[in-house]
Design an enzyme around this catalytic site. Sequence first.
Site: not given
Ligand code: C5P
Length: 437
Positions: A242, A311, A321, A339-340, A361, A375
Amino acid sequence: MQFEFMDRHAALAMTGKKDGQKCSATLQPMNDLAGKHIVLGLTGGIACYKAAELCRALVKEGATVQVVMTEAAQQFITLVTMQALSNRPVYSSQWDAREPNNMAHINLSREADAILIAPASADFMAKLLHGRADDLLSLLCLARPPQTVPLLLAPAMNREMWAHPATQRNVDQLRADGATVLDVGSGEQACGETGDGRMLEAKELLDDLIAFFQPKPLFGQHVLVTAGPTYEAIDPVRGITNLSSGKMGFAIARAAREAGAQVTLVAGPVHLPTPRGVSRVDVTSARDMLEATLTRVPAASVFIATAAVADWRPANAAGQKIKKDGSGAAPMLSFVENPDILATLAQSPRARAGDLFCVGFAAESHDLLRHAQAKRARKGVPLLVGNIGPATFGQDDNALLLIDAAGSKELALESKLALARKLMAEVAMRISAKDKA
Ligand code: C5P
């Protein structure tokens, strides 16, 4: 209290600028040293050539600079050069009759906000250590009031001279006596040898001096920051990423360091220089970022997630390739969720116990307050920082909306570094309130 958040377009409209035109925060230098008067002392060493660039950088950053040179320094660079760059006559003798009271050492040392000796030779440091004062520069160092006029030394010498126990003893004692002895650089030296002892570059010294003047509300804290985008491979030569530039996260890492914290920066693929004094770990994918973060978080007391983590990632990255087969059919890609990182850490036992302060953020395109509040609740963080993604990606300036349990607060459009410093003050305030509770 509700604050109406001003997006980039509204903020630019107020300044009368069109979008695409840089705003004043980027056009103007930061002026981080505005109002500061620096005595820049030069002693004998080939690194004097770097002092010329440093002098220019200090002036550009808003400082007034009074150069003082020893006799040995004048073997390496002229008074004329330093006068031209500082726009002031240089002092080099304690018998300088230009001072009405003929006490240049007193006058110069009383006016200064800091004395920076760059280069500081081994001999000059040895001299300072003993309180000797047989020339103007050593005289004014001895005469400075230590409570109000800090002394910073940028050593510059051959690697054997730097490593010598006498020099190291002197450095320790100078620190014990209240001087700030800056780091030395490492690498090829003017003598042809390679090792520690080079004077830091002008930009590094400038950053160290700016950091020196910043307040230290995060002293004793260890701040872990994620920054930049992630890159999710489709095959060995293609991937998904991105437009995050990493600038906000890098500014936060710098500001946290300036504020006295130990800082670890986990950075996705960006080409930004590492801020001074920050320990950096480069990663590629979201899973790499999670792993690097989990490894380092036990030492951290603050976690700030600025990274624009992808995401989703391709479910099965191809080992080779992917080739066109001539049929015109595009490959079918399927995705799995990454993973978040923030949510994972925010739910960890240390975060829940209040031992890890987590900041998230939110980059939104509209309705910032509502989305950012949602959020904050979803991620389970005490502080969520909202910004308008499309308006800030790649820019040097930004505007932030801080959201916590008490409400929201706007930090208006300015440079990312200025905002990062304000954000660090806000984080420090919340940590100390928590510690007092
Ligand atoms: O869910 P979203 O991507 O909008 O959330 C943004 C926040 O979550 C930011 O602080 C980003 O660094 C963190 N984030 C993360 N891991 C992810 C997605 C987002 O730490 N997979």
